[in-house]
Design a protein around this motif. Sequence first.
Motif, short mmCIF file in Angstrom:
data_model
loop_
_atom_site.label_atom_id
_atom_site.label_comp_id
_atom_site.label_asym_id
_atom_site.label_seq_id
_atom_site.Cartn_x
_atom_site.Cartn_y
_atom_site.Cartn_z
N THR A 1 0.82 -1.22 0.00
CA THR A 1 0.00 0.00 0.00
C THR A 1 0.85 1.27 0.00
N THR A 2 1.84 1.33 0.89
CA THR A 2 2.66 2.53 0.97
C THR A 2 3.41 2.75 -0.34
N THR A 3 3.89 1.66 -0.92
CA THR A 3 4.62 1.76 -2.20
C THR A 3 3.71 2.38 -3.27
N LEU B 1 -1.18 8.58 7.94
CA LEU B 1 -2.07 8.55 9.11
C LEU B 1 -2.02 7.20 9.81
N HIS B 2 -0.83 6.70 10.03
CA HIS B 2 -0.65 5.48 10.83
C HIS B 2 -0.48 5.93 12.28
N PRO B 3 -1.23 5.33 13.23
CA PRO B 3 -1.05 5.74 14.62
C PRO B 3 0.36 5.44 15.13
N GLY C 1 4.58 3.87 11.12
CA GLY C 1 4.42 4.14 9.69
C GLY C 1 5.77 3.94 9.00
N SER C 2 5.74 3.55 7.73
CA SER C 2 7.02 3.26 7.08
C SER C 2 7.50 4.37 6.15
N LEU C 3 6.71 5.44 5.98
CA LEU C 3 7.16 6.50 5.05
C LEU C 3 8.52 7.10 5.43
N VAL D 1 -3.53 9.83 1.16
CA VAL D 1 -3.46 9.41 2.56
C VAL D 1 -3.06 7.94 2.63
N ASP D 2 -2.00 7.67 3.37
CA ASP D 2 -1.56 6.29 3.60
C ASP D 2 -2.17 5.83 4.92
N LEU D 3 -3.15 4.92 4.84
CA LEU D 3 -3.86 4.46 6.05
C LEU D 3 -3.50 3.01 6.36
MG LIG Z 1 2.53 0.86 4.72
#
Ligand SMILES: [Mg+2]
Length: 423
Positions: free
Chosen positions: A163-165, A185-187, A190-192, A271-273
């Motif tokens: 997903t993040t990719t 928006l990872h609590p 997050g990997s960004l 948005v990365d959820l």
């Molecule tokens: Mg991810």
Amino acid sequence: MAQHPTVLLIDEDTATIDSIRRALGDQASHFKLRRVADVPTALARIWGGGIDVVLLNLAASANPVEIVAENPLAPLRALQEKAQGIAVVVLCDYAGEGLARTAVQQGAAAYLLREAFEADLLKVLRSVSGKAAPSPAIPRSLTPSGKGGKIIAFIGAKGGGGTTTVALNVAAALAGRRRVILVELHPELGSLPLYFQPHRSARDIGDLLAAHRAQDIPLREFESSLWPVKNVPGLQVLYGSRNEQNSVPLDPVNATHILGLASEIADYVIVDLPASFSETNRAVLENSDCLALVVERDPISVQSARLILNRVDSWKAGKLTIGAVILNRAALVSPMPFSEIAADLHIRTLGVIPPATDLCAAAQHAHAPMVTLDTESLASVAMHDLAREIEELIPSAGPAERMEDGPLAAYHASQKMTRAGVR
Ligand SMILES: [Mg+2]
Ligand SMILES: Nc1ncnc2c1ncn2[C@@H]1O[C@H](COP(=O)(O)OP(=O)(O)OP(=O)(O)O)[C@@H](O)[C@H]1O
């Protein structure tokens, strides 16, 4: 509304929940009764999802002493601000009835006298839990027009599925012609930041929320917390909290205010959820224009996608355009056929991403989106096509601008070369 509504009692005294059970009598089994001792713990439970009604005991010191000393209705205010839309019923005794009436004037759903539980409790719980709690709406009033950028949410059918990719590459592809903010928006975890390796001094959502209530974040400070991505003009990233010291949790109110600010500046907010049914995800989706559900071609991923779609259907996400991004992380001998996936999910396919293991690894080493590294690869072309599809489905209000140095220019050049048979 759940068949058996969940009622959360906020009370230090463990005995109150027993008196509630007694008052409900044989109807007690129709409610799930839970108790926490204070408002912060209650908020964590509410944000976790599934709470239908809150019973707030104003008679007991159920809240941090300093808050109560300031204002006896501060616990109610805290619930209203941080868990907007949740129905709060105030418990009091005869002596506190005046305060309880004020609480109702200030937005509590009802009040109950402990001395008259038997008569009123069931009626009040039934009527209040029948009202669905709306998610907070994104405030779109910062610009004179009040028009915001489009919000495109990416969720994986399951974790670790690319997903993040996809989100970061679509963001980079759109950034060739649009102002784009990629919001994580990872609590937690997050990997960004791992993908982009920002400098330690880069600010993130945790820093913003530690300094301000979400509704008070100044736009200038928000802008200065955006990380400009090297070699991708037009793309900025707002990282999720990277520091465990920043203990303000992400919740629906925080998330919607952050998206409101981002959509005032950007044409597209990507948005990365995380894959979750949390109230934060719900609030984000109820305020988004598009959900891109990233699905791998295996039965578990497709079944998980179905569960997510069922849940999203039950939310008030009426304006949400939903589509699948079919992601192939490996070239399987017998991947699930597209026709079967389509028949299971009944949503449009926004794009299909081919396997690109080496390019993904190279992009991770370079801390750059793959679309900037090898514009001619099948995966990069697929990311661009996906971005184009999203842009056509959800057009931004403003005109597209060409950024000659951006990935779009390179993409156009490679497309022309491919068409001309140069490759
Ligand atoms: Mg991810
Ligand atoms: N098209 C692809 N081909 C091969 N590998 C891929 C592809 N897309 C992503 N990957 C790899 O899959 C792994 C997981 O990717 P990613 O971090 O994007 O997943 P995620 O769904 O965001 O995970 P999380 O649940 O941890 O947030 C990474 O190693 C990434 O390089």
